[in-house]
Design an enzyme around this catalytic site. Structure first.
Site, mmCIF file in Angstrom:
data_model
loop_
_atom_site.group_PDB
_atom_site.id
_atom_site.type_symbol
_atom_site.label_atom_id
_atom_site.label_comp_id
_atom_site.label_asym_id
_atom_site.label_seq_id
_atom_site.Cartn_x
_atom_site.Cartn_y
_atom_site.Cartn_z
ATOM 1 N N THR A 124 0.824 -1.214 0.000
ATOM 2 C CA THR A 124 0.000 0.000 0.000
ATOM 3 C C THR A 124 0.857 1.263 0.000
ATOM 4 O OG1 THR A 124 -1.474 1.292 1.427
ATOM 5 C CG2 THR A 124 -0.132 -0.333 2.523
ATOM 6 N N ASP A 125 0.300 2.350 -0.528
ATOM 7 C CA ASP A 125 1.019 3.633 -0.484
ATOM 8 C C ASP A 125 1.185 4.141 0.951
ATOM 9 O OD1 ASP A 125 -1.625 4.381 0.021
ATOM 10 O OD2 ASP A 125 -1.702 5.948 -1.516
ATOM 11 N N GLU A 126 0.376 3.581 1.879
ATOM 12 C CA GLU A 126 0.444 4.078 3.267
ATOM 13 C C GLU A 126 1.781 3.790 3.934
ATOM 14 O OE1 GLU A 126 -2.872 3.565 5.851
ATOM 15 O OE2 GLU A 126 -4.320 3.874 4.261
ATOM 16 N N TYR A 149 -1.542 -0.359 11.148
ATOM 17 C CA TYR A 149 -1.791 -1.058 9.874
ATOM 18 C C TYR A 149 -0.624 -0.856 8.918
ATOM 19 C CZ TYR A 149 -3.317 -1.422 5.005
ATOM 20 O OH TYR A 149 -3.357 -1.705 3.658
ATOM 21 N N LYS A 153 2.227 -3.472 7.286
ATOM 22 C CA LYS A 153 2.437 -3.666 5.841
ATOM 23 C C LYS A 153 3.888 -3.347 5.470
ATOM 24 C CE LYS A 153 -0.305 -4.504 3.065
ATOM 25 N NZ LYS A 153 -0.815 -5.799 2.538
HETATM 26 P P1 NAD Z 1 -10.191 -6.720 2.644
HETATM 27 O O1 NAD Z 1 -10.111 -6.453 4.102
HETATM 28 O O2 NAD Z 1 -11.438 -6.405 1.903
HETATM 29 O O3 NAD Z 1 -9.888 -8.281 2.379
HETATM 30 C C1 NAD Z 1 -8.891 -8.985 3.052
HETATM 31 C C2 NAD Z 1 -9.139 -10.479 2.824
HETATM 32 O O4 NAD Z 1 -8.086 -11.218 3.472
HETATM 33 C C3 NAD Z 1 -10.468 -10.983 3.419
HETATM 34 O O5 NAD Z 1 -11.138 -11.806 2.502
HETATM 35 C C4 NAD Z 1 -10.022 -11.767 4.647
HETATM 36 O O6 NAD Z 1 -10.899 -12.831 4.998
HETATM 37 C C5 NAD Z 1 -8.668 -12.295 4.191
HETATM 38 N N1 NAD Z 1 -7.774 -12.628 5.319
HETATM 39 C C6 NAD Z 1 -7.506 -11.873 6.417
HETATM 40 N N2 NAD Z 1 -6.658 -12.531 7.225
HETATM 41 C C7 NAD Z 1 -6.356 -13.700 6.611
HETATM 42 C C8 NAD Z 1 -5.507 -14.802 6.948
HETATM 43 N N3 NAD Z 1 -4.799 -14.815 8.092
HETATM 44 N N4 NAD Z 1 -5.425 -15.841 6.082
HETATM 45 C C9 NAD Z 1 -6.144 -15.847 4.935
HETATM 46 N N5 NAD Z 1 -6.977 -14.843 4.579
HETATM 47 C C10 NAD Z 1 -7.076 -13.785 5.403
HETATM 48 O O7 NAD Z 1 -8.935 -5.989 2.016
HETATM 49 P P2 NAD Z 1 -8.768 -5.277 0.592
HETATM 50 O O8 NAD Z 1 -9.183 -3.880 0.696
HETATM 51 O O9 NAD Z 1 -9.329 -6.151 -0.458
HETATM 52 O O10 NAD Z 1 -7.175 -5.280 0.497
HETATM 53 C C11 NAD Z 1 -6.473 -6.386 -0.063
HETATM 54 C C12 NAD Z 1 -4.983 -6.114 0.001
HETATM 55 O O11 NAD Z 1 -4.678 -4.930 -0.721
HETATM 56 C C13 NAD Z 1 -4.464 -5.883 1.418
HETATM 57 O O12 NAD Z 1 -3.207 -6.498 1.518
HETATM 58 C C14 NAD Z 1 -4.337 -4.375 1.525
HETATM 59 O O13 NAD Z 1 -3.321 -4.022 2.433
HETATM 60 C C15 NAD Z 1 -3.981 -4.005 0.103
HETATM 61 N N6 NAD Z 1 -4.391 -2.661 -0.337
HETATM 62 C C16 NAD Z 1 -5.683 -2.238 -0.174
HETATM 63 C C17 NAD Z 1 -6.052 -0.987 -0.669
HETATM 64 C C18 NAD Z 1 -7.480 -0.473 -0.537
HETATM 65 O O14 NAD Z 1 -7.720 0.682 -0.851
HETATM 66 N N7 NAD Z 1 -8.433 -1.277 -0.102
HETATM 67 C C19 NAD Z 1 -5.104 -0.179 -1.311
HETATM 68 C C20 NAD Z 1 -3.800 -0.648 -1.447
HETATM 69 C C21 NAD Z 1 -3.465 -1.901 -0.965
HETATM 70 O O1 DAU Z 2 -4.050 4.175 0.651
HETATM 71 C C1 DAU Z 2 -4.329 2.816 0.582
HETATM 72 C C2 DAU Z 2 -5.114 2.417 1.806
HETATM 73 O O2 DAU Z 2 -6.418 2.968 1.655
HETATM 74 C C3 DAU Z 2 -5.185 0.904 2.009
HETATM 75 O O3 DAU Z 2 -3.892 0.413 2.260
HETATM 76 C C4 DAU Z 2 -6.115 0.546 3.177
HETATM 77 O O4 DAU Z 2 -6.260 -0.864 3.259
HETATM 78 C C5 DAU Z 2 -7.461 1.183 2.925
HETATM 79 O O5 DAU Z 2 -8.306 0.934 4.033
HETATM 80 C C6 DAU Z 2 -7.331 2.682 2.691
HETATM 81 O O6 DAU Z 2 -6.912 3.363 3.913
HETATM 82 P P1 DAU Z 2 -7.564 4.771 4.349
HETATM 83 O O7 DAU Z 2 -7.387 4.935 5.799
HETATM 84 O O8 DAU Z 2 -7.106 5.855 3.449
HETATM 85 O O9 DAU Z 2 -9.100 4.444 3.957
HETATM 86 P P2 DAU Z 2 -10.486 4.720 4.713
HETATM 87 O O10 DAU Z 2 -11.562 4.344 3.739
HETATM 88 O O11 DAU Z 2 -10.532 4.117 6.070
HETATM 89 O O12 DAU Z 2 -10.474 6.293 4.880
HETATM 90 C C7 DAU Z 2 -10.325 7.158 3.765
HETATM 91 C C8 DAU Z 2 -10.307 8.583 4.285
HETATM 92 O O13 DAU Z 2 -11.600 8.916 4.782
HETATM 93 C C9 DAU Z 2 -9.362 8.806 5.429
HETATM 94 O O14 DAU Z 2 -8.813 10.118 5.327
HETATM 95 C C10 DAU Z 2 -10.241 8.719 6.678
HETATM 96 C C11 DAU Z 2 -11.555 9.272 6.167
HETATM 97 N N1 DAU Z 2 -12.775 8.722 6.791
HETATM 98 C C12 DAU Z 2 -12.906 7.379 6.842
HETATM 99 C C13 DAU Z 2 -14.028 6.805 7.392
HETATM 100 C C14 DAU Z 2 -14.191 5.300 7.477
HETATM 101 C C15 DAU Z 2 -13.778 9.571 7.241
HETATM 102 O O15 DAU Z 2 -13.657 10.815 7.157
HETATM 103 N N2 DAU Z 2 -14.909 9.014 7.763
HETATM 104 C C16 DAU Z 2 -15.072 7.663 7.879
HETATM 105 O O16 DAU Z 2 -16.122 7.216 8.397
#
Ligand code: NAD
Ligand code: DAU
Length: 342
Positions: A124-126, A149, A153
């Site tokens: 992730t970019d985080e 988190y 990562k």
């Molecule tokens: P998500 O939380 O929707 O899904 C995570 C999945 O992993 C779920 O299906 C969960 O059951 C499974 N899981 C959790 N623990 C596990 C374990 N111990 N063994 C097997 N499976 C397990 O997450 P997402 O948003 O789909 O993100 C997927 C990946 O992409 C993550 O690694 C996250 O860090 C990365 N990522 C997410 C975003 C975003 O914006 N959502 C952006 C950049 C990177």
């Molecule tokens: O940047 C990539 C990341 O983006 C991934 O690695 C993470 O898995 C994914 O959860 C996401 O992280 P963020 O913290 O950026 O996403 P989130 O949707 O939780 O929040 C997005 C922005 O919105 C953040 O600035 C917090 C704000 N927020 C979030 C929630 C849930 C609110 O203002 N209100 C809310 O209720």
């Protein structure tokens, strides 16, 4: 090619499974997922019965389970499995350390033992931390994670890096910005706001609402992972971003406008502790070296995503009520009954 995809019942993983089956009819997928609260087999309902996709309920931290899957014919591993929500990591980081770090180590060791030819770590970019008003993260930006988190990562990324350097392990890391699209768990900003707005519930906006995220449609992220899987250079990191930076309050306003709801639903709430102010990704490297670029603009992708959540109101309802957690039992219960009736 046969892929082991971990976390393939979650948001991005399930979209990637569907993407691969559609684009590569000859590929097979083993999908290993623990089905935590974020894993939902309903996300894969449309490919139920597709013999190219095998779902395995298990944990990436379980060496026996992972070894058994890899000692079959797996050509590549794509690791999506993770605890992914920043707010949860602030409340309790233990599962983040276990799955995101120990789980990755387990996958790396067993992949190595089984001489897996390609391993993709979905990061992730985080991991880069937070930006001021200007600039963007490049692959050279030092890692400076701010939440439990992102720290977990970043630790996983460092392990992957060390396995490449020490063992010549064939891994690649991707670091993507904020995804949106179908099947995202409604704890994340966009599905949460859409769901609340649809039910006339207040939309919580953390702090002053001016934190900025770089939004990318999940389809574009899947295409980037596809490019890295097939053409990425071993040992490299590739940033992936949408080049669409938007403050949270603006995202919320667009959602309300698209749904024809009043801005009086906007509710400023206490800020997230340690809240990263701004993310922006420079994805020049993947664009120039691997010929990838984002195709879906936020202006087109957001209304389409909102329309998906409206069409799939029952999906949202089952997720919000917890009913989806019974889907696995129901499905396998039905299957057992059918088998015993034969
Ligand atoms: P998500 O939380 O929707 O899904 C995570 C999945 O992993 C779920 O299906 C969960 O059951 C499974 N899981 C959790 N623990 C596990 C374990 N111990 N063994 C097997 N499976 C397990 O997450 P997402 O948003 O789909 O993100 C997927 C990946 O992409 C993550 O690694 C996250 O860090 C990365 N990522 C997410 C975003 C975003 O914006 N959502 C952006 C950049 C990177
Ligand atoms: O940047 C990539 C990341 O983006 C991934 O690695 C993470 O898995 C994914 O959860 C996401 O992280 P963020 O913290 O950026 O996403 P989130 O949707 O939780 O929040 C997005 C922005 O919105 C953040 O600035 C917090 C704000 N927020 C979030 C929630 C849930 C609110 O203002 N209100 C809310 O209720």
């Amino acid at each position: 090619m046969r892929l082991l995809i971990t976390g393939g019942a979650g948001f991005i993983g399930s979209n990637f499974v569907r993407y691969i089956l559609k684009k590569y009819p000859g590929y097979g997928i083993v999908n290993l997922d623990k089905l935590t609260y974020a894993g939902n087999l309903e996300n894969l309902a449309d490919i139920e019965g597709d013999s190219r996709h095998e779902f395995v309920h298990g944990d990436i931290c379980d060496p026996d389970c992972v070894h058994k899957l890899m000692s079959g014919s797996v050509d590549a591993v794509v690791n999506f499995a993770a605890e992914s929500h920043v707010d949860r990591s602030i409340l309790d980081s233990s599962e983040f350390v276990r799955t995101n770090i120990e789980g990755t180590r387990n996958l790396l060791d067993i992949s190595r033992r089984n001489k897996i030819g390609r391993y993709i770590q979905i990061s992730t970019d985080e991991v880069y931390g937070s930006l001021g008003d200007s600039g963007a993260f490049t692959e050279e930006t030092p890692i400076a994670p701010n939440s439990p988190y992102s720290a977990s990562k970043a630790a996983a990324d460092l392990l992957v890096r060390s396995y490449c350097h020490t063992h010549g392990f064939p891994a690649v890391i991707t670091r993507c910005s904020n995804n949106y699209g179908p099947c995202q768990f409604p704890e994340k900003l966009i599905p949460l706001l859409v769901s609340n707005a649809m039910s006339d519930i207040p939309l919580p906006i953390y702090g002053d609402g001016m934190n900025v995220r770089d939004w990318i449609h999940v389809e574009d992220h899947c295409a980037a992972i596809d490019a890295v899987l097939h053409r990425g250079e071993t040992g490299e990191v590739y940033n992936v971003g949408g080049r669409q930076e938007i403050p949270n309050i603006e995202v919320a306003r667009r959602i309300l406008a698209a749904l024809g709801k009043s801005e009086s639903l906007l509710t400023y709430v206490e800020d997230r502790p340690g809240h990263d102010r701004r993310y922006a990704i420079d994805s020049t490297k993947i664009e120039t070296e691997l010929d990838w670029k984002p195709r879906i603009t936020f202006a087109a992708g957001l209304p389409e995503t909102i329309a998906w959540y409206r069409r799939n109101a029952s999906w949202m309802e089952r997720v919000r009520s917890g009913a989806y957690l019974k889907y696995y039992d129901d499905m396998y219960g039905r299957r057992k009954q059918t088998l015993s009736a034969r």
